[in-house]
Design a protein around this motif. Sequence first.
Motif, mmCIF file in Angstrom:
data_model
loop_
_atom_site.group_PDB
_atom_site.id
_atom_site.type_symbol
_atom_site.label_atom_id
_atom_site.label_comp_id
_atom_site.label_asym_id
_atom_site.label_seq_id
_atom_site.Cartn_x
_atom_site.Cartn_y
_atom_site.Cartn_z
ATOM 1 N N ARG A 1 0.853 -1.194 0.000
ATOM 2 C CA ARG A 1 0.000 0.000 0.000
ATOM 3 C C ARG A 1 0.885 1.240 0.000
ATOM 4 O O ARG A 1 2.040 1.205 0.424
ATOM 5 C CB ARG A 1 -0.909 0.014 1.222
ATOM 6 C CG ARG A 1 -0.163 0.142 2.531
ATOM 7 C CD ARG A 1 -1.104 -0.016 3.699
ATOM 8 N NE ARG A 1 -0.444 0.344 4.944
ATOM 9 C CZ ARG A 1 -0.896 0.023 6.141
ATOM 10 N NH1 ARG A 1 -2.005 -0.686 6.252
ATOM 11 N NH2 ARG A 1 -0.262 0.403 7.225
ATOM 12 N N GLY A 2 0.331 2.327 -0.477
ATOM 13 C CA GLY A 2 1.016 3.617 -0.406
ATOM 14 C C GLY A 2 2.207 3.725 -1.339
ATOM 15 O O GLY A 2 2.277 3.082 -2.388
ATOM 16 N N LYS A 3 3.179 4.550 -0.920
ATOM 17 C CA LYS A 3 4.343 4.866 -1.747
ATOM 18 C C LYS A 3 5.365 3.738 -1.729
ATOM 19 O O LYS A 3 5.325 2.848 -0.882
ATOM 20 C CB LYS A 3 5.000 6.154 -1.225
ATOM 21 C CG LYS A 3 4.103 7.378 -1.313
ATOM 22 C CD LYS A 3 4.839 8.606 -0.785
ATOM 23 C CE LYS A 3 3.948 9.837 -0.887
ATOM 24 N NZ LYS A 3 4.627 11.047 -0.325
ATOM 25 N N ARG A 4 6.286 3.834 -2.681
ATOM 26 C CA ARG A 4 7.396 2.873 -2.709
ATOM 27 C C ARG A 4 8.258 3.033 -1.463
ATOM 28 O O ARG A 4 8.454 4.166 -0.997
ATOM 29 C CB ARG A 4 8.268 3.104 -3.937
ATOM 30 C CG ARG A 4 7.552 2.894 -5.257
ATOM 31 C CD ARG A 4 8.479 3.243 -6.389
ATOM 32 N NE ARG A 4 7.838 3.074 -7.686
ATOM 33 C CZ ARG A 4 8.406 3.395 -8.829
ATOM 34 N NH1 ARG A 4 9.620 3.928 -8.838
ATOM 35 N NH2 ARG A 4 7.768 3.199 -9.964
ATOM 36 N N LYS A 5 8.766 1.909 -0.960
ATOM 37 C CA LYS A 5 9.656 1.929 0.196
ATOM 38 C C LYS A 5 11.050 1.488 -0.272
ATOM 39 O O LYS A 5 11.283 0.297 -0.526
ATOM 40 C CB LYS A 5 9.175 0.983 1.295
ATOM 41 C CG LYS A 5 7.974 1.510 2.089
ATOM 42 C CD LYS A 5 6.667 1.365 1.383
ATOM 43 C CE LYS A 5 5.488 1.824 2.213
ATOM 44 N NZ LYS A 5 4.216 1.756 1.442
ATOM 45 N N PRO A 6 11.985 2.430 -0.408
ATOM 46 C CA PRO A 6 13.327 2.072 -0.915
ATOM 47 C C PRO A 6 13.985 0.945 -0.115
ATOM 48 O O PRO A 6 14.800 0.200 -0.665
ATOM 49 C CB PRO A 6 14.097 3.392 -0.773
ATOM 50 C CG PRO A 6 13.048 4.455 -0.830
ATOM 51 C CD PRO A 6 11.847 3.879 -0.147
ATOM 52 N N ALA A 7 13.651 0.803 1.173
ATOM 53 C CA ALA A 7 14.271 -0.244 1.997
ATOM 54 C C ALA A 7 13.942 -1.642 1.490
ATOM 55 O O ALA A 7 14.621 -2.618 1.855
ATOM 56 C CB ALA A 7 13.815 -0.097 3.444
ATOM 57 N N ASN A 8 12.907 -1.774 0.639
ATOM 58 C CA ASN A 8 12.539 -3.101 0.112
ATOM 59 C C ASN A 8 13.368 -3.506 -1.106
ATOM 60 O O ASN A 8 13.322 -4.671 -1.527
ATOM 61 C CB ASN A 8 11.059 -3.124 -0.297
ATOM 62 C CG ASN A 8 10.128 -3.090 0.905
ATOM 63 O OD1 ASN A 8 10.540 -3.454 2.007
ATOM 64 N ND2 ASN A 8 8.901 -2.660 0.698
ATOM 65 N N ARG A 9 14.106 -2.581 -1.683
ATOM 66 C CA ARG A 9 14.825 -2.899 -2.920
ATOM 67 C C ARG A 9 15.868 -4.024 -2.741
ATOM 68 O O ARG A 9 16.021 -4.872 -3.628
ATOM 69 C CB ARG A 9 15.489 -1.638 -3.483
ATOM 70 C CG ARG A 9 14.481 -0.601 -3.956
ATOM 71 C CD ARG A 9 15.106 0.496 -4.801
ATOM 72 N NE ARG A 9 14.116 1.519 -5.112
ATOM 73 C CZ ARG A 9 13.166 1.406 -6.024
ATOM 74 N NH1 ARG A 9 13.093 0.298 -6.735
ATOM 75 N NH2 ARG A 9 12.318 2.380 -6.242
ATOM 76 N N PRO A 10 16.599 -4.069 -1.629
ATOM 77 C CA PRO A 10 17.551 -5.196 -1.473
ATOM 78 C C PRO A 10 16.866 -6.557 -1.487
ATOM 79 O O PRO A 10 17.455 -7.547 -1.936
ATOM 80 C CB PRO A 10 18.208 -4.908 -0.115
ATOM 81 C CG PRO A 10 18.074 -3.430 0.074
ATOM 82 C CD PRO A 10 16.756 -3.072 -0.542
ATOM 83 N N LEU A 11 15.626 -6.618 -1.011
ATOM 84 C CA LEU A 11 14.883 -7.880 -1.036
ATOM 85 C C LEU A 11 14.565 -8.267 -2.484
ATOM 86 O O LEU A 11 14.727 -9.426 -2.888
ATOM 87 C CB LEU A 11 13.598 -7.730 -0.224
ATOM 88 C CG LEU A 11 12.697 -8.949 -0.115
ATOM 89 C CD1 LEU A 11 13.393 -10.072 0.641
ATOM 90 C CD2 LEU A 11 11.374 -8.580 0.588
ATOM 91 N N ILE A 12 14.149 -7.297 -3.269
ATOM 92 C CA ILE A 12 13.853 -7.555 -4.685
ATOM 93 C C ILE A 12 15.132 -7.949 -5.425
ATOM 94 O O ILE A 12 15.132 -8.896 -6.227
ATOM 95 C CB ILE A 12 13.203 -6.306 -5.316
ATOM 96 C CG1 ILE A 12 11.856 -6.018 -4.640
ATOM 97 C CG2 ILE A 12 13.025 -6.496 -6.816
ATOM 98 C CD1 ILE A 12 11.237 -4.689 -5.032
ATOM 99 N N ASP A 13 16.227 -7.232 -5.152
ATOM 100 C CA ASP A 13 17.497 -7.537 -5.823
ATOM 101 C C ASP A 13 17.965 -8.964 -5.505
ATOM 102 O O ASP A 13 18.527 -9.649 -6.367
ATOM 103 C CB ASP A 13 18.577 -6.536 -5.387
ATOM 104 C CG ASP A 13 18.292 -5.139 -5.896
ATOM 105 O OD1 ASP A 13 17.479 -4.999 -6.829
ATOM 106 O OD2 ASP A 13 18.866 -4.177 -5.335
ATOM 107 N N PHE A 14 17.730 -9.387 -4.273
ATOM 108 C CA PHE A 14 18.135 -10.745 -3.871
ATOM 109 C C PHE A 14 17.389 -11.787 -4.719
ATOM 110 O O PHE A 14 18.010 -12.709 -5.284
ATOM 111 C CB PHE A 14 17.831 -10.938 -2.381
ATOM 112 C CG PHE A 14 17.944 -12.356 -1.901
ATOM 113 C CD1 PHE A 14 19.180 -12.940 -1.689
ATOM 114 C CD2 PHE A 14 16.800 -13.119 -1.681
ATOM 115 C CE1 PHE A 14 19.283 -14.244 -1.254
ATOM 116 C CE2 PHE A 14 16.886 -14.429 -1.249
ATOM 117 C CZ PHE A 14 18.135 -15.001 -1.037
#
Length: 607
Positions: free
Chosen positions: A162-175
């Motif tokens: 929900r809401g805006k993008r959370k940059p802190a989640n990018r390492p999870l996606i990169d993994f």
Amino acid sequence: MLAPDKNRLDYGEQLIAPEGYELTHAIATTYSLDLNTLLTVPIAMCFGHTLEGSVEHMRIALLEALGVLGDKLTVFYQQGNIKLPDKYNSLFGLLEDSLVPVVPNAGESDSAFSSFHPKLWLLRFKSPDENQNVKYRLIVLSRNLTFDRSWDLSAVINGESRGKRKPANRPLIDFFDEIYSSSSTQSFDDVIDREELVRVLWQRPDNINELGFLSTIFDDSNKRQHPIRLEHSNQTMLAVSPFIRGGGKVGALDWLSAFAPDLQRYLFSRKEELDMAGEKALDGWHCYALNEHLVDAEENEEMDQSPFVENDLNLHAKLLVVDETDSTSSWHLGSANTTQAAMGDAFHSPRNSEFMLRLTGSKEKIGVHSLIEQWVNEHGTGLFTKHEFSELEQTEDESSDRTLRLLEFSLIKADWKLEVDTSDDDEYQLTLNGTQVDIPPSFEVKVSILSASQPRTLAREIIWDSLKPSQISALIHFEISENDTVVKNLVVQAEITLNCKLDRGKAITNELLENGSQFMSYIAMLLHIDPSKQDLMNSARKELGEGAGSMFFSKDSVIYEKLMRAAALSPELLERIDRLQAQVDEKIIPDEFKLLWDVFSSFVPSK
């Protein structure tokens, strides 16, 4: 908050969807994999029941759960690290499409001495109500997907997109991007919408102010990154790691020593690992071992060990805690041991693929000394005891270990291909082709298929014949011997190609459903809107034999009413019954049911 008698997580419960939601995708990573353990997962995901131990009494329920789960489940594991089962279960064949083997990759380092080691689940749940947010659950573990009962640590965090993008989640996606791009025919984008995942707001655990994701994915210079983030002015450090040595050295611990003062560092490990490292190498660390009374508890109490025990009870958790300031502490929790292969050091990049959760919170609640107070007491009855070093005889043959490791890597990285052909009426032939592997002197390698014990000496081409359809499997077993003693078993997943017409799913279904009575038990299970665990167990009964399920069509039977209710309220159940009939031989379907189905088949939604 890590007291083992109070803070326990049930693995199966964590895989059950939130109320009102359905699982859409489940991605798991593990270093080693027990197929019998994995078979318990679909029961939790599809029926909401946890299972322990044998699944033999729920074979039909498992068959249904695997069919419902379909392509929703993906499990990445290190190639070769499937535990050799005591007995082959034909249901393993239905798991194969969910399994993705990963060959370790250390980049510019020596990959033969690296591991695919992350242990986590990413689960996505969706509500039928489109106004509800998509939910995610991330489970970060230190344990593998096995029945091992050692003391492990895990963290479960739930979130909503929900809401805006959370940059802190990018390492999870990169993994996950790296895992899919290096080992799967799919990309991560084919499975999870990254725009949805990056917007997930995770619920922070109690006493945690900030959470982040760290892994050893490659940087721009093709070197693996450190899976921890530390600053040099920490006050105190506590490391929990079952293994601390790499190549006979404690390089990672030497590196970590620079982040906290002498005698303000605490190390919790296995007794034998501390002794192997030695007192001199661990100077400056307060050393503790898992209480021997716990390690030897079953032997001391003369208890029968579970047949599903993989190892003795021991320490397997991985955790690094540092008191960063007077009020703040941080945890690194996940898969990485404090070894150079897992963490790297001041001069070397890590070799392993690892994943860690970084949690930051109140020093008073999660700091080093709050954990020590929970685990250690002056009476020596705590989870850990102060370690007294012992001299050990050097028994390891490092040269032989190195040769074995290189041979293992040659076997798991080879491009093994299995071709299936017909050999006789309803019998099949499997042909294995692969690259030539150099076998060192004093070593021997035999290979067999997991579903039938027909070992062959390893050669460029190997043939197995007279196999039943349900024995066709992509899983092959390498047995490595040194001087006529078996030293290693590897179960490797090959690429399988069908050169003939064969429906493996149908073959396995027909092997499990032997007669009309079992077929009707399956139907009865499907018609339970919310089956209990006992209902699932009853679905496997065989004792009724060839009675054609007549009990289901007696005057006391309620099957007609249940079909009526399904047609009115849950037509998807009729869809599943229709699919089952297409998967079984017509001769096992009772004539009475065929007559009944003539009435209800028109209510199948897809017809």
